[in-house]
Design a protein around this motif. Structure first.
Motif, PDB file in Angstrom:
ATOM      1  N   ILE A   1       0.542  -1.053  -0.170  1.00 39.67           N
ATOM      2  CA  ILE A   1      -0.202  -0.280   0.095  1.00 39.67           C
ATOM      3  C   ILE A   1       0.282   0.653   0.110  1.00 39.67           C
ATOM      4  CG2 ILE A   1      -2.068   1.313   1.121  1.00 39.67           C
ATOM      5  CD1 ILE A   1      -2.746  -1.056   2.024  1.00 39.67           C
ATOM      6  N   ALA A   2       1.840   1.537   0.453  1.00 38.19           N
ATOM      7  CA  ALA A   2       3.047   2.872   0.847  1.00 38.19           C
ATOM      8  C   ALA A   2       3.202   2.700  -0.522  1.00 38.19           C
ATOM      9  CB  ALA A   2       3.942   2.452   1.876  1.00 38.19           C
ATOM     10  N   GLU A   3       4.085   1.821  -0.958  1.00 35.13           N
ATOM     11  CA  GLU A   3       4.532   1.840  -2.505  1.00 35.13           C
ATOM     12  C   GLU A   3       3.941   2.311  -3.448  1.00 35.13           C
ATOM     13  OE1 GLU A   3       5.004  -0.766  -0.218  1.00 35.13           O
ATOM     14  OE2 GLU A   3       6.923  -0.857   0.454  1.00 35.13           O
ATOM     15  N   GLY A   4       2.765   2.334  -3.501  1.00 33.68           N
ATOM     16  CA  GLY A   4       1.545   2.264  -4.594  1.00 33.68           C
ATOM     17  C   GLY A   4       1.037   3.746  -4.298  1.00 33.68           C
ATOM     18  N   LYS A   5       1.492   4.022  -3.016  1.00 38.41           N
ATOM     19  CA  LYS A   5       0.595   5.424  -2.855  1.00 38.41           C
ATOM     20  C   LYS A   5       1.862   6.481  -3.209  1.00 38.41           C
ATOM     21  CE  LYS A   5      -2.316   5.440   1.365  1.00 38.41           C
ATOM     22  NZ  LYS A   5      -2.107   5.576   2.302  1.00 38.41           N
TER      23      LYS A   5
END
Length: 789
Positions: free
Chosen positions: A534-538
Motif C-alpha cells: 500500500i505505501a509503495e503504491g501510494k
C-alpha cells in the motif's frame, strides 16, 4: 476491310493489307489475310510475308501466334529477332524473351543496340541478375556500353534489381544523359526507398539542364510521400505548376497520394477536387489517405461519391481499403453492402478482397459470417488465417483460434510474425502452456524468436500460463526491448503476486532507454495492489505526475481504489473517490464494491451500489457483487431482488468455468459438471479429498453459497465448484512431479481458496489457479497471496 477476291492476289497487296492491320491492330482481318495466304500456296514461303504476319500478330498482342509464324521463317534478320524479344518482354512470359535472345546468339545473329534494352527489360522483371551481368559483358565486348540507349537500359536493369551502386557507376560514366536515363536512376532509387538520394537526383537533373518530365515527377513523389517529406513535396508541386504539368492525371494523382501520405489531407482534397479527369487510382489515393489517417467516415463518403460518379472501375484494393474503414467504424451494414457489391462484380474471388471481408467480420464480432466466408474461399493465405485467428482471440473464442491455427498448419501454410502474435494470446487465455511452448519452438526454428513484438507476446503468454520464470528468461534474452516489453514483465510479476520483483524491475526500467508510460504505472500499481504494498503504491501514484509528467487517468484511480480497498482501508478508498478531479466511472465504483464484498461491509456496499446503478452497470459483475454481499450477510430477499433487477435489465450471470491443459488438450468444467467422461472418478477423488481435508480441520464456508438452501446441500454445492473439479482432474491425470495449472473465468471463491491450500498439503502437489484477477500458487498448505487478494 474488303474480302480478298482472288487467289492471284499480288504479294505487295498482301503487304499493304497487313500494314493496315498492324496500324489498326485489326486481328480479325489479319487472320483472314493469313488464311488467304495459306490457300495461295504460291506466296506461303515468301519471307517478307512471314515477317509481316509475325509483326501483325505481335502488334495485336498474340504472342503465341507470332511465335508460330516466326519459327517458320528460314532467314530472320536482327530486326525481326528484336521484335520477338520485345513482344515477350512486354507481354511475357519474360523467360521466353531471354530464351529467344540466346537462340539468336546460337544462330550467329549479332545483336544490335536495340536488342539489349528489350532483353534487359525481361531480366529486370525476373530479377535475373547473373544473366543481366552476362549480357552487360557482351555489351562491353560489342563496344556499345557508351550508347545512351543501351547504357540507360543497363542503369534501369541494375536499379530495379537493387544494385544501386552499379547503376550509379554506369550512370556517372555516361558521356551524355537524356531524361530517360535520369528517370531510370530516379525510379530505381525511389523503388528501393532511398529518399534523400532520390530527391538529390532530381536536383542534380535540373542543375544539369535536363527538365524533369511527368515520368520523373510520378517516380519521385511516392518516395517523398513514404518519407513524409512535406516541404520537398511542396517544392515538386510548385515545379509542376510552373511547368504546367500538374493537370496531367498521373502527376495530379501522385501529388494527391504524396500529400495524403504526409497527412496533409486538406491539400490532398484540394488537388482531388480540382482534378477534372479522375481515374481509379486518383479515387483510391484519396480514399486511402483518409483511411490511413483515421478519417474513416470521410473515406467511406468518398467511396460513395466514387460509386455515384460511375465513370471508373473499382478494384479489389479500393474495396479492401473501404472495408478497413467499415471495420474501424463498426459499420457492419455498410460492410455487408460492399460485400454484396463485390459478389455482383465477381471481386469476391480475389483473395485480397476476401481477406478484407474476413478482417471486417471477425473484428466486428460477427464470427459466424467470418467462418462461413472463410470456408467458402477457394484460396487462403497467411493473411486469411491471421484475420480469423486474431478475430477469434479478440472476441474471446480462444479455442476456435487454436483450431484455426491447427488447420493452417495442416494446410501447409507457414505462419508469419503477425499470425504468431495473434495465436500466442489464445494460448495465454486457455492456459495452454504446451501449445505455447510448441509455438515458441516453431518461432525459434523460423528465426522469429528475436522479434520484439513476438518476445512481448511470449512474455505475456508465459506469464498468464503460470510460468513467470520462462517469461523472465525471454525478457532477459531479448536483443532489443521496448516499453511494451517492460510493461509485460512488470504486469506478469504483478498477477503472480510478486510485487517486490515488479518494483525492482521498475527501478531497472528507470535506468534503461524507454521511459515509463501511463501503462507502466497501471501495471506497477496493480502489482502493488496484488501484493498488499500500500505505501509503495501510494508513493508512485503521487510522484507519477511530478517526476514523470504523466497525468493520472481513470485506470490509475481504479488501481488505487483497488489497492486501498483490498488493504481494508475502505473509508480512505471512499474518500479518495470523492476527491477525484473528474467524475468517477462505473469501473471505479465497481472496484470499491468489490472491496466491500471482500470485507463484508454491507452498509457501504449498498451506498456504493447506488452510484453503480446511477451510472448504469457495464455488465453482470456489479450485480453479482452486491448480491454476494447480501447473501453473505444472510439477507436472501435483498439478494433475490438484486438478481431480479439484473434480469429485468437484460444482464445474465456468467457461469463459473475452469479449465486445465492435459498433454496438449484443454478440459473445461462448470460447477456441478458431470459431462466429462471421467466425471465419476473426479467426484470420487473430491469425496476422498473432502474426508482428508476435514481431518485437517476444514469446514466448508457456506457463506459462499448464494442460495438459501440447507447446510448439507450448501456443502455439497461448494465441493463441486468448477475449480475443484479441474484440480481433481489434474491430480488424476498428471504425474505427481508435474504442477497443476487451472484457469478460472471468474474470481476464485474463498472456500475454494481454503480447500485448495489443504489439497496441496494432502497431495504434496504444486497447484496454481489463475482467476480473473491474479495467480494463486498453492504449495504445502499455503498460497503465495497470503490470503490477500
Amino acid at each position: 476491310m474488303l474480302d480478298i477476291p482472288s487467289e492471284n492476289f499480288g504479294i505487295y497487296t498482301y503487304i499493304h493489307l497487313l500494314d493496315t492491320c498492324i496500324q489498326s491492330k485489326s486481328l480479325v482481318e489479319g487472320k483472314k489475310i493469313h488464311e488467304h495466304i495459306l490457300k495461295n500456296k504460291t506466296h506461303i514461303t515468301k519471307t517478307i510475308l512471314l515477317d509481316k504476319l509475325t509483326c501483325m500478330y505481335l502488334a495485336c498482342g498474340e504472342i503465341d501466334l507470332a511465335r508460330s509464324v516466326f519459327d517458320q521463317i528460314p532467314r530472320r534478320n536482327v530486326i525481326l529477332w528484336n521484335s520477338m524479344i520485345r513482344g515477350y518482354a512486354w507481354k511475357g512470359p519474360l523467360d521466353q524473351a531471354i530464351g529467344v535472345y540466346y537462340e539468336m546468339l546460337d544462330l550467329g545473329i549479332k545483336p544490335n543496340k536495340f536488342t539489349f534494352p528489350f532483353v534487359l527489360k525481361a531480366c529486370s522483371g525476373l530479377k535475373a541478375l547473373e544473366i543481366g551481368r552476362e549480357i552487360h559483358s557482351y555489351v562491353k565486348r560489342s563496344g556499345l556500353e557508351s550508347d545512351v540507349y543501351v547504357c540507360t537500359a543497363l542503369v534501369d536493369f541494375y536499379a530495379k534489381c537493387g544494385c544501386l551502386v552499379e547503376a550509379k557507376n554506369l550512370f556517372d560514366q555516361m558521356p551524355q544523359r537524356d531524361v530517360v536515363a535520369w528517370n531510370a536512376m530516379i525510379a530505381g532509387s525511389s523503388l528501393h526507398g532511398f529518399y534523400e538520394d532520390t530527391v538529390q537526383l532530381v536536383f542534380n537533373m535540373q542543375s544539369s539542364g535536363t527538365s524533369p518530365n511527368t515520368s520523373t515527377l510520378v517516380a519521385v513523389l511516392p518516395t517523398i510521400g513514404q518519407a513524409k517529406a512535406l516541404s520537398q513535396g511542396k517544392n515538386i508541386h510548385g515545379y509542376s505548376v510552373r511547368k504546367m504539368v500538374f493537370e496531367d492525371v498521373m502527376v495530379a494523382t501522385a501529388l494527391l497520394d504524396m500529400y495524403g501520405k504526409c497527412g496533409s489531407l486538406d491539400y490532398a482534397r484540394r488537388i482531388f477536387d480540382t482534378t477534372s479527369l479522375k481515374n481509379e487510382v486518383t479515387w483510391s489515393a484519396m480514399i486511402g489517405a483518409y483511411v490511413l489517417y483515421d478519417h474513416m467516415r470521410e473515406g467511406v463518403e468518398t467511396f460513395d461519391q466514387m460509386i455515384l460518379d460511375g465513370t471508373v472501375s473499382i478494384t479489389p484494393a479500393t474495396l479492401g481499403t473501404v472495408l478497413r474503414a467499415c471495420s474501424k467504424l463498426a459499420d457492419m451494414s455498410k460492410g455487408r453492402q460492399i460485400h454484396g457489391y463485390s459478389i455482383k462484380r465477381g471481386s469476391i474471388v480475389d483473395i485480397m478482397m476476401g481477406n478484407s471481408l474476413l478482417a471486417m467480420y471477425s473484428k466486428g464480432g460477427i464470427l459466424d459470417d467470418a467462418f462461413r466466408l472463410f470456408d467458402e474461399m477457394d484460396t487462403k493465405d497467411t493473411v486469411s488465417y491471421s484475420a480469423m485467428i486474431s478475430g477469434c482471440v479478440q472476441n474471446g473464442n480462444a479455442k476456435d483460434a487454436l483450431d484455426t491455427f491447427r488447420g493452417m498448419q495442416a494446410s501447409g501454410i507457414n505462419a508469419d510474425t503477425a499470425t504468431m502474435v495473434g495465436i500466442l494470446p489464445a494460448c495465454a487465455h486457455l492456459n495452454a502452456l504446451q501449445h505455447g511452448r510448441c509455438n515458441h519452438a516453431y518461432l525459434t526454428v523460423r528465426g522469429f524468436a528475436s522479434n520484439t513484438s513476438i518476445c512481448n507476446a511470449l512474455i505475456d503468454m508465459y506469464s498468464k500460463c503460470g510460468r513467470i520464470d520462462f517469461a523472465r528468461e525471454v525478457f532477459n534474452r531479448m536483443p532489443k526491448r521496448d516499453i511494451v516489453s517492460w510493461n509485460a514483465i512488470i504486469a506478469g510479476y504483478g498477477i503472480h503476486g510478486r510485487g517486490g520483483e515488479a518494483l525492482l524491475l521498475f527501478h531497472n526500467l528507470l535506468n534503461d532507454d524507454p521511459k515509463p508510460d501511463y501503462v507502466t504505472f497501471i501495471c506497477l500499481l496493480s502489482a502493488c495492489s496484488h501484493s498488499g504494498l500500500i505505501a509503495e503504491g501510494k508513493h508512485w501514484f503521487h510522484v507519477m505526475p511530478q517526476d514523470f509528467n504523466i497525468v493520472p487517468r481513470m485506470e490509475h484511480y481504479i488501481c488505487m481504489v483497488d489497492l486501498l480497498g483490498r488493504g481494508g482501508l475502505l473509508d480512505e478508498a471512499y474518500n479518495f473517490i470523492l476527491k477525484m478531479p473528474f467524475e468517477p466511472d462505473v469501473r471505479v465504483w465497481g472496484a470499491m464494491l468489490s472491496a466491500c464484498r471482500i470485507h463484508e461491509n454491507i452498509k457501504m456496499g449498498e451506498e456504493v451500489s447506488k452510484n453503480v446503478q446511477r451510472l448504469g452497470p457495464e455488465g453482470t459483475g456489479n450485480f453479482v457483487l452486491l448480491s454476494n454481499i447480501y447473501s453473505a450477510g444472510g439477507r436472501w430477499d435483498d439478494a433475490a431482488n438484486v438478481r431480479i433487477v439484473q434480469k429485468e435489465q437484460g444482464f445474465k450471470k456468467s457461469p463459473g468455468c475452469s479449465w486445465v491443459e492435459i498433454t496438449g488438450t484443454v478440459h473445461a468444467f462448470v460447477g456441478g459438471d458431470r459431462s466429462h467422461p471421467l466425471s465419476m472418478k473426479i467426484y470420487e477423488k473430491l469425496d476422498e479429498l473432502s474426508v482428508e481435508m476435514k481431518k485437517l480441520g476444514y469446514q466448508a464456508d457456506i457463506g459462499f453459497v448464494l442460495q438459501d438452501v440447507e447446510v448439507e446441500e450448501k456443502e455439497r454445492s461448494l465441493l463441486y465448484h468448477s475449480e475443484k473439479l479441474a484440480v481433481a482432474f489434474g491430480i488424476l491425470s498428471l504425474c505427481p512431479s508435474k504442477p497443476i495449472v487451472v484457469t478460472k473465468n471468474l474470481r476464485i471463491c474463498g472456500d475454494c481458496h481454503s480447500a485448495i491450500k489443504l489439497i496441496s498439503k494432502i497431495t504434496k502437489r504444486a497447484i496454481s489457479v489463475r482467476d480473473a484477477s491474479r495467480f494463486h500458487h498453492f504449495s504445502d498448505g499455503t498460497c503465495n497471496c497470503e490470503d490477500f487478494w
